[in-house]
Design a protein around this motif. Structure first.
Motif, PDB file in Angstrom:
ATOM      1  N   ALA A 138      -1.703  -1.055  -8.651  1.00 23.73           N
ATOM      2  CA  ALA A 138      -2.588  -0.123  -8.823  1.00 23.73           C
ATOM      3  C   ALA A 138      -2.257   1.253  -9.653  1.00 23.73           C
ATOM      4  CB  ALA A 138      -3.668   0.074  -8.094  1.00 23.73           C
ATOM      5  N   GLU A 139      -1.171   1.819  -8.802  1.00 25.02           N
ATOM      6  CA  GLU A 139      -0.783   2.988  -9.305  1.00 25.02           C
ATOM      7  C   GLU A 139       0.664   2.936 -10.294  1.00 25.02           C
ATOM      8  OE1 GLU A 139      -2.020   5.559  -8.025  1.00 25.02           O
ATOM      9  OE2 GLU A 139      -2.917   4.599  -6.253  1.00 25.02           O
ATOM     10  N   THR A 165       0.875  -1.158   0.046  1.00 22.15           N
ATOM     11  CA  THR A 165      -0.027  -0.043  -0.078  1.00 22.15           C
ATOM     12  C   THR A 165       0.899   1.198   0.092  1.00 22.15           C
ATOM     13  OG1 THR A 165      -1.550  -1.227   1.385  1.00 22.15           O
ATOM     14  CG2 THR A 165      -1.764   1.294   1.081  1.00 22.15           C
ATOM     15  N   ARG A 225      -5.824   4.232  -6.290  1.00 24.53           N
ATOM     16  CA  ARG A 225      -6.559   3.671  -7.178  1.00 24.53           C
ATOM     17  C   ARG A 225      -6.984   2.248  -6.493  1.00 24.53           C
ATOM     18  NH1 ARG A 225      -5.406   5.235 -12.840  1.00 24.53           N
ATOM     19  NH2 ARG A 225      -5.295   2.953 -13.175  1.00 24.53           N
ATOM     20  N   PRO A 226      -8.422   1.871  -7.029  1.00 20.94           N
ATOM     21  CA  PRO A 226      -8.704   0.401  -6.556  1.00 20.94           C
ATOM     22  C   PRO A 226      -7.713  -0.726  -7.264  1.00 20.94           C
ATOM     23  CG  PRO A 226     -10.336   1.287  -7.880  1.00 20.94           C
ATOM     24  CD  PRO A 226      -9.328   2.343  -7.902  1.00 20.94           C
ATOM     25  N   CYS A 227      -7.361  -1.767  -6.617  1.00 20.37           N
ATOM     26  CA  CYS A 227      -6.735  -2.711  -7.235  1.00 20.37           C
ATOM     27  C   CYS A 227      -7.297  -3.968  -7.143  1.00 20.37           C
ATOM     28  CB  CYS A 227      -5.331  -2.904  -5.901  1.00 20.37           C
ATOM     29  SG  CYS A 227      -4.334  -4.192  -6.651  1.00 20.37           S
ATOM     30  N   ARG A 287      -6.909  -0.528  -2.023  1.00 23.12           N
ATOM     31  CA  ARG A 287      -6.742   0.698  -2.791  1.00 23.12           C
ATOM     32  C   ARG A 287      -5.391   1.168  -2.649  1.00 23.12           C
ATOM     33  NH1 ARG A 287     -10.525   4.611  -4.252  1.00 23.12           N
ATOM     34  NH2 ARG A 287     -12.109   3.199  -3.822  1.00 23.12           N
ATOM     35  N   GLY A 288      -4.805   1.767  -3.740  1.00 29.86           N
ATOM     36  CA  GLY A 288      -3.602   2.418  -3.480  1.00 29.86           C
ATOM     37  C   GLY A 288      -2.340   1.196  -3.591  1.00 29.86           C
ATOM     38  N   CYS A 289      -2.548   0.123  -3.925  1.00 25.16           N
ATOM     39  CA  CYS A 289      -1.481  -0.650  -4.193  1.00 25.16           C
ATOM     40  C   CYS A 289      -0.443  -0.229  -5.059  1.00 25.16           C
ATOM     41  CB  CYS A 289      -1.729  -2.185  -4.538  1.00 25.16           C
ATOM     42  SG  CYS A 289      -2.815  -3.238  -3.441  1.00 25.16           S
ATOM     43  N   THR A 320      -7.907  -5.727   5.315  1.00 28.65           N
ATOM     44  CA  THR A 320      -8.153  -4.712   3.676  1.00 28.65           C
ATOM     45  C   THR A 320      -6.929  -4.834   3.078  1.00 28.65           C
ATOM     46  OG1 THR A 320      -9.696  -3.337   5.273  1.00 28.65           O
ATOM     47  CG2 THR A 320      -8.819  -2.517   3.206  1.00 28.65           C
ATOM     48  N   ASN A 321      -5.736  -4.661   3.679  1.00 31.64           N
ATOM     49  CA  ASN A 321      -4.435  -4.364   2.729  1.00 31.64           C
ATOM     50  C   ASN A 321      -3.509  -5.588   2.903  1.00 31.64           C
ATOM     51  OD1 ASN A 321      -5.874  -1.964   3.617  1.00 31.64           O
ATOM     52  ND2 ASN A 321      -4.187  -0.947   2.344  1.00 31.64           N
TER      53      ASN A 321
END
Lengths: 407, 407
Positions: free
Chosen positions: A274-275, A255, A262-264, A269-271, B359-360
């Motif tokens: 994903a970025e 993360t 952004r969703p992964c 989110r924010g992996c 979640t992560n």
């Protein structure tokens, strides 16, 4: 070591060390082998003789050196004597190769499919088994098949090779190793009953660059592989870092942007992937399509001055730099190798990546850190699979060969 | 293994394995040792006899078991025979202990100072050397001093122990190992000239919990130590992960909040310790002061229903969860141990930490992951320093003892 190795165990160990040396380094003189392995020359003579008698190496006079004195004979691996089957379940292509001792590709097969299209595991196993049958039917006469390994993009449990998850193609708890082993057994009843090993693509890429690529000589490196997602293979103190279950290296799911990210595909989110993955780059560049060619076209456009492509690479390079800074702070490698599409992304955004590392990695950590693109190109993962498949032979050469030549 | 170990090397190895076993596990019957070390009982008899003759262990009848038959003798480490000096340069206190074989604290000294106040390296070395002189002057008669090690909160280069940086107390390129070794040599001219080893506090904490704490039985664990900053010690495949220069484990400087993050002492923004360290917690809770006591008072207030304290713990627990999810995805440990002030922070925010991990972290990674608070309390790091200081004796017991008893 426990109760201490026997003389025979020491000999097997030394045979393995010598064969590993020439397998990875190529033809080597007896004198260099003696120095490199810490053995005296008469021991090297005996070991090389045993390996030559089994046909695994050949001893020959070196090329003319122009120096006086009797030259030390050169020990050379025999690619035709022992070979492995290396397979790679890529996002855009399925590959298989017959790889000889020493690392030469003797023959290969390939099947391309549309990038990102989910593939049914049974169909993948059928296609690979077909390649295997074909490759092994044409293998060199007198050669022995000594191992098989396949790479997948996903979480692979160690040591049984169960594919827990391939986040970008949707496999879950797939026993590809069993499926391939069964098919090879049926297709090739006259050949040894060899288990097919399955491993994560970035781990195999790390192994390949460590043994044969830009990572030779480094004992602490990270290989980053881009191909839709981003995976890492970590070599720590000269060994592959696996973790408790074999899942180590999922750097794509670090993360880095928890709140605005952004969703992964993994649900978070924010992996990092994903970025900084392919989709993020292509979307930021306003491109349709997926895959390595699309990524390369963005890098090419940026080179030609395309402002949108430049901004997209800038953005992705920024995240990639944060990801590399994070792994550097946590693992303190001396080398990070960029492979797959990250090779191209890095070449197009190196200044941005380095700037972020300068900001976000500790000075002591980044000062000794080199970044390099992989040296082995599109076959990196396949080369790593071959290395894994050779492991048994290289650990106990004569025992393994005797066991498998019997059939 | 190279050219293969001699019989004598095998014997030294086995003596070390037996001594390590009783040092870590406590008194153990010969029968259990034979099973645990994979050696036959007559070999154990000989090894235990040699160690007993050197005074390192004692063999005695076990307590009455009520079972019929001749009981297997129990082998017990002799704390008075060999001892080490363990030192810890903490943020709030300087500690030193004389630790006997088997891990018992024979004697200790401590100096407290205001938390976070920068300490001059020469003064730290003077104080520690004074402790050492005092502790060693009163050491058990007939005992041999076999090692010394000190822990610092910062980047420590491996293997020479140079302290590259202590981000929270401002040391840069300090040769604490040399300073301590020189002082001990001058203060204690009649004792063996032992080099003082220096290592990172979280690495030593990981060693301590792995060998003697909640991490026994795990081969892949991460120890997180909170004390102003946040450090990690990683045990991978049973060994401490060091990285290329010894700096691995700087999880406190993982970037988790790059854009909106708080500034960190390292110069970056949004590092884990800037978001989840002591200062972040105390500021969010609206408290003055620093240190473990201040952290504990926030946790206690939250327990009693203080809304601001609860919100602060919630916020910090969220970031801690992201940090743990990140290291889980990258390293795949089966255990994360929380020590120092993170022990208290975790006890006050466990639900939030776990929710973020859910979640992560990837499902396959988090499913096998346990979180535990450390079992060794405030002495964790000191215990780890003792383990490091015992390493030579435990590797080659009789050789090391003979070399050091000579004086």
């Amino acid at each position: 070591m426990r109760a201490g190795p026997s003389q025979e165990e020491v000999r097997q160990h030394n045979l393995g060390a010598l064969l590993r040396h020439v397998h990875h380094e190529g033809p080597t003189s007896r004198a260099v082998l003696a120095a490199g392995l810490g053995l005296n020359r008469s021991t090297i003579l005996g070991l090389a003789g045993d390996l030559a008698a089994a046909g695994l190496v050949r001893e020959e006079a070196p090329q003319e050196t122009g120096r006086a004195g009797r030259p030390s004979l050169v020990v050379r691996p025999e690619p035709a004597r022992a070979h492995v089957l290396a397979m790679d379940v890529g996002v855009e292509r399925l590959s298989a190769a017959l790889v000889g001792l020493g690392g030469a590709f003797l023959d290969r097969r390939e099947h391309r499919w549309p990038a990102g299209q989910p593939q049914d595991p049974a169909r993948v196993a059928d296609l690979l088994a077909g390649f295997a049958r074909d490759l092994l039917a044409r293998r060199p006469p007198g050669g022995t098949w000594v191992g098989a390994a396949a790479a997948v993009r996903g979480l692979v449990r160690h040591p049984d090779g169960l594919v827990g998850l391939t986040p970008n193609t949707g496999w879950k708890d797939v026993d590809l190793a069993g499926a391939l082993t069964d098919r090879l057994r049926r297709h090739l009843p006259d050949l040894p009953d060899l288990p097919v090993l399955v491993a994560n693509e970035a781990n195999l890429g790390a192994l390949a660059e460590h043994r044969r690529g830009v990572g030779r000589g480094s004992r602490n490196l990270v290989y980053l592989h881009g191909e839709i997602g981003i995976g890492a293979g970590v070599i720590s103190a000269g060994e592959l870092l696996r973790g408790a279950r074999g899942y180590a290296g999922e750097i794509g799911h670090l993360t880095v942007n928890p709140h605005r990210g952004r969703p992964c595909g993994c649900g978070a989110r924010g992996c990092l992937e994903a970025e900084a993955g392919e989709r993020a780059l292509l979307e930021a560049a306003g491109r349709d399509g997926t895959g390595a060619e699309a990524v390369r076209s963005v890098v090419a456009a940026a080179d030609l001055g395309d402002v949108t492509a430049r901004a997209a690479l800038h953005r992705v390079g920024d995240w990639l730099g944060i990801g590399i800074a994070n792994l550097a702070n946590l693992l303190d490698p001396d080398l990070v190798v960029l492979g797959g599409t990250l090779r191209d992304v890095y070449l197009g955004s190196a200044a941005q990546v380095r700037s972020r590392i300068n900001t976000n990695a500790l000075a002591a950590v980044r000062e000794g850190l080199r970044l390099r693109v992989g040296a082995l190109g599109d076959d990196t993962v396949l080369i790593g699979a071959a290395e894994l498949a050779f492991a048994d032979l290289l650990a106990r050469p004569l025992e393994t060969l005797a066991r498998l030549s019997g059939r």
